[in-house]
Scaffold this active site. Structure first.
Site, mmCIF file in Angstrom:
data_model
loop_
_atom_site.group_PDB
_atom_site.id
_atom_site.type_symbol
_atom_site.label_atom_id
_atom_site.label_comp_id
_atom_site.label_asym_id
_atom_site.label_seq_id
_atom_site.Cartn_x
_atom_site.Cartn_y
_atom_site.Cartn_z
ATOM 1 N N ASP A 292 0.838 -1.183 0.000
ATOM 2 C CA ASP A 292 0.000 0.000 0.000
ATOM 3 C C ASP A 292 0.885 1.249 0.000
ATOM 4 O O ASP A 292 1.700 1.430 -0.893
ATOM 5 C CB ASP A 292 -0.940 -0.082 1.214
ATOM 6 C CG ASP A 292 -2.025 0.968 1.227
ATOM 7 O OD1 ASP A 292 -3.055 0.751 0.559
ATOM 8 O OD2 ASP A 292 -1.848 2.008 1.887
ATOM 9 N N ARG A 293 0.770 2.148 0.988
ATOM 10 C CA ARG A 293 1.595 3.356 1.004
ATOM 11 C C ARG A 293 3.079 3.010 1.018
ATOM 12 O O ARG A 293 3.895 3.672 0.361
ATOM 13 C CB ARG A 293 1.272 4.219 2.238
ATOM 14 C CG ARG A 293 -0.178 4.522 2.461
ATOM 15 C CD ARG A 293 -0.838 5.182 1.267
ATOM 16 N NE ARG A 293 -0.278 6.520 1.014
ATOM 17 C CZ ARG A 293 -0.579 7.244 -0.076
ATOM 18 N NH1 ARG A 293 -1.393 6.750 -0.990
ATOM 19 N NH2 ARG A 293 -0.062 8.446 -0.232
ATOM 20 N N HIS B 13 -11.259 8.099 -0.270
ATOM 21 C CA HIS B 13 -10.311 8.667 0.691
ATOM 22 C C HIS B 13 -9.142 9.361 -0.005
ATOM 23 O O HIS B 13 -8.559 10.304 0.534
ATOM 24 C CB HIS B 13 -9.799 7.572 1.634
ATOM 25 C CG HIS B 13 -9.106 6.447 0.940
ATOM 26 N ND1 HIS B 13 -9.715 5.647 -0.014
ATOM 27 C CD2 HIS B 13 -7.816 5.964 1.055
ATOM 28 C CE1 HIS B 13 -8.856 4.743 -0.444
ATOM 29 N NE2 HIS B 13 -7.716 4.925 0.177
ATOM 30 N N TYR C 258 -0.972 11.427 1.895
ATOM 31 C CA TYR C 258 -1.895 11.271 0.769
ATOM 32 C C TYR C 258 -1.945 12.518 -0.096
ATOM 33 O O TYR C 258 -2.051 12.429 -1.329
ATOM 34 C CB TYR C 258 -3.296 10.930 1.287
ATOM 35 C CG TYR C 258 -3.504 9.458 1.536
ATOM 36 C CD1 TYR C 258 -4.099 8.651 0.574
ATOM 37 C CD2 TYR C 258 -3.095 8.868 2.731
ATOM 38 C CE1 TYR C 258 -4.294 7.297 0.793
ATOM 39 C CE2 TYR C 258 -3.290 7.516 2.956
ATOM 40 C CZ TYR C 258 -3.883 6.729 1.988
ATOM 41 O OH TYR C 258 -4.062 5.391 2.202
ATOM 42 N N HIS D 52 -7.167 -7.021 1.100
ATOM 43 C CA HIS D 52 -6.076 -6.085 0.846
ATOM 44 C C HIS D 52 -4.884 -6.333 1.762
ATOM 45 O O HIS D 52 -3.730 -6.192 1.342
ATOM 46 C CB HIS D 52 -6.609 -4.659 1.046
ATOM 47 C CG HIS D 52 -5.596 -3.578 0.875
ATOM 48 N ND1 HIS D 52 -4.888 -3.385 -0.299
ATOM 49 C CD2 HIS D 52 -5.178 -2.602 1.736
ATOM 50 C CE1 HIS D 52 -4.082 -2.338 -0.157
ATOM 51 N NE2 HIS D 52 -4.235 -1.849 1.063
#
Length: 301
Positions: A116-117, A161, A221, A281
């Site tokens: 992910d990030r 988001h 983000y 996920h």
């Protein structure tokens, strides 16, 4: 008592001016660094890290702005990115943290896996520091530029988001901060097929860490809607590619999102192995055996 990765030693390591990372280190052998995703901390690797530590030195930091790592105030903006997201949480900056962390621990070259990030940070590290990153694994994410390119129409609702946290400073922080546990807990719930994969103590740790990190998480983000896109565009236009062996794991999205993820990845990674994992996920927690095998196979290439 806070959860930890069994058998790992914890320390705080300075990586930049006024930025120190919380990091867990275990095992011995060739180094592998594991970078966590949202809304998590280094604890998401607790199963994978222990297995890999049998043959490798495993390094699990909290990213800047997350967990117990430092959370510098967001840069006011960057003219190059139109003020949409400054350099403090640019993936280029966070990638430099990872390289500095490895060097501080005595490693000039290392393998890197991210979810992910953390995968976005890992991709940027591999593009910016190809002489340092020997192997790259990315779990359940597309490169930043491709993420924005493929999101359109009603299908983009799954990424609400991304758009919320891309807004200028103020509103997203206030909205999320007003109901932080509900916001972050929403993703822990809907992105997990097997709720048992995130037990109560780990969930509580994730929520507490995220609750304390709202401004820095939003800044991370926001940077991905600004300066990170600028950096990715420059690499794509210059023909820069990932030079090392790359493994990509994704959950089985099927045709729901309407794009070929493997084809998008091949444009960035000539030496690519792309496969799907039957889980949600959070695959390092739901299917750690698959992740361990994929990383071990990657390291033999």
């Amino acid at each position: 008592m806070h959860p930890t990765i069994p058998g790992f030693t914890y320390r705080r390591v300075p990586v930049a001016d006024d930025v120190t990372l919380n990091v867990a280190v275990g095992g011995s052998g060739s180094p592998v660094m594991l970078l966590h995703g949202f809304p998590q901390t280094h604890l998401m690797w607790r199963h994978v890290a222990v297995e890999l530590a049998a043959h490798h030195t495993v390094i699990c930091p909290d990213l800047r702005g997350y967990g117990a790592s430092d959370k510098p105030a967001e840069d006011a903006g960057d003219a190059e990115a139109g003020g949409a997201g400054g350099v403090t949480y640019a993936k280029r900056t966070m990638a430099a943290d990872a390289v500095a962390l490895a060097r501080a621990l005595g490693h000039d070259r290392f393998a890197l896996a991210g979810h992910d990030r953390g995968a976005l940070v890992a991709i940027r590290a591999a593009l910016d520091h190809p002489e340092v990153i020997t192997h790259l694994a990315s779990l359940d994410v597309l490169p930043t530029l491709d993420t924005w390119d493929v999101m359109h129409g009603t299908g983009a609702a799954v990424g609400f988001h991304l758009y919320l946290m891309a807004q200028p400073p103020g509103l997203p922080e206030r909205m999320i901060g007003a109901s932080a546990d509900a916001f972050f807990g929403h993703f822990l719930d809907i992105w997990t097929r097997d709720p048992r994969a995130i037990p109560a103590d780990i969930r509580a740790a994730y929520l507490a860490a995220s609750r304390a990190s709202v401004p820095s998480i939003v800044a991370d983000y926001r940077a991905s809607a600004g300066i990170d896109v600028v950096h990715d565009l420059a690499d794509r236009d210059a023909g820069n590619r990932l030079r090392m062996p790359v493994t990509v794991l994704q959950q089985d999205w099927g045709t729901a999102l309407g794009f070929d993820a493997a084809a998008l990845w091949r444009a960035w990674a000539p030496d690519l192995r792309h496969s799907t994992v039957s889980c949600g996920h959070f695959m390092a927690e739901e299917a750690p055996e698959d992740v361990v095998k994929a990383v071990r196979d990657l390291l033999t290439r």
